[in-house]
Motif scaffolding. Sequence first.
Motif, PDB file in Angstrom:
ATOM      1  N   HIS A 181       0.825  -1.212   0.000  1.00  0.00           N
ATOM      2  CA  HIS A 181       0.000   0.000   0.000  1.00  0.00           C
ATOM      3  C   HIS A 181       0.859   1.261   0.000  1.00  0.00           C
ATOM      4  CE1 HIS A 181       0.529  -0.756   4.375  1.00  0.00           C
ATOM      5  NE2 HIS A 181       0.619   0.554   4.447  1.00  0.00           N
ATOM      6  N   THR A 184       1.826   1.720  -3.613  1.00  0.00           N
ATOM      7  CA  THR A 184       0.673   2.277  -4.325  1.00  0.00           C
ATOM      8  C   THR A 184       0.524   3.764  -4.042  1.00  0.00           C
ATOM      9  OG1 THR A 184      -0.459   0.145  -4.188  1.00  0.00           O
ATOM     10  CG2 THR A 184      -1.810   2.079  -4.679  1.00  0.00           C
ATOM     11  N   TYR A 185       0.708   4.159  -2.784  1.00  0.00           N
ATOM     12  CA  TYR A 185       0.602   5.568  -2.417  1.00  0.00           C
ATOM     13  C   TYR A 185       1.638   6.410  -3.157  1.00  0.00           C
ATOM     14  CZ  TYR A 185       1.027   9.790   0.426  1.00  0.00           C
ATOM     15  OH  TYR A 185       1.118  11.093   0.828  1.00  0.00           O
ATOM     16  N   LYS A 187       2.893   5.659  -5.986  1.00  0.00           N
ATOM     17  CA  LYS A 187       2.743   5.391  -7.423  1.00  0.00           C
ATOM     18  C   LYS A 187       3.996   4.726  -7.978  1.00  0.00           C
ATOM     19  CE  LYS A 187      -0.503   9.209  -8.097  1.00  0.00           C
ATOM     20  NZ  LYS A 187      -0.830  10.456  -8.829  1.00  0.00           N
ATOM     21  N   LEU A 188       4.503   3.751  -7.192  1.00  0.00           N
ATOM     22  CA  LEU A 188       5.653   2.971  -7.603  1.00  0.00           C
ATOM     23  C   LEU A 188       5.234   1.506  -7.775  1.00  0.00           C
ATOM     24  CD1 LEU A 188       8.305   4.463  -5.130  1.00  0.00           C
ATOM     25  CD2 LEU A 188       7.992   5.042  -7.544  1.00  0.00           C
ATOM     26  N   THR A 189       6.046   0.735  -8.463  1.00  0.00           N
ATOM     27  CA  THR A 189       5.734  -0.666  -8.725  1.00  0.00           C
ATOM     28  C   THR A 189       6.770  -1.573  -8.065  1.00  0.00           C
ATOM     29  OG1 THR A 189       7.047  -0.717 -10.765  1.00  0.00           O
ATOM     30  CG2 THR A 189       4.727  -0.035 -10.942  1.00  0.00           C
TER      31      THR A 189
END
Length: 245
Positions: A181, A184-185, A187-189
Amino acid sequence: MNFEYLSIFLLKPALVFTTAYILFRMAGKKAVSQMSNFDLLLTFAIGTIISEPILTSKVSMSIYYAVIFLVFYLLIEKLSLHNKWRWFLVVQPTVLIRNGDIDEKGLKKERLTVNELLGKLREKGYADPHDIDLALIEESGQISVIPKANARPVQPRDLNLQTARNFVPIPLILDGEIIEHNLTYLKLTKQWLFHKLSEKGIQTTAISSIMLGTLNEKNEIVIDQHLSQDVSTGDPYLYKPGDDE
């Protein structure tokens, strides 16, 4: 008979524990942190009431009284937010030191000795009461200290220094597990994370060995692994008290 034993030794303690947990969650964080008089009263009351049915069979009545105590507590907390009631319900801070002078009336009111006060000041990092502009004992019993201007730690603004905004390192790996999470916050993979780890020579199969991996303000990954350093080299910086000589 088996159900009776199950109720006594398992179901009843589980019900008591769950009820107490729910009530304290409803009471809020303040009730179990720095306690005021009402917080302490609620904790003792619920603890005593809710533990009583473990020895007796009055589970429902104990839960009822515990809930009623909680309702009164929440009502008092609500009233204490209004200035009209706050002066009556909330204990006001007591001055212990003002402008470097110890307030004897304040010490007598709170039943503190000078030695105890000096000990509290030392806990705050001050050895001389004359360095204190204001010292108060708060409602929670904690002593707050405001030092004089010439005794407080130097601030960057005192030296006209420009400082960067504080950055809190963001955990991406914790105890060998990826914090998805947080990725995701940001905006990385995971592929980005794996690439950063490979740059440090860490394979994806070794993620379980990472105790903590955080993202710093430079967009870099800082790794702390479950790897103990070899202390057999005689390096004095790696000495641990108790090691065999």
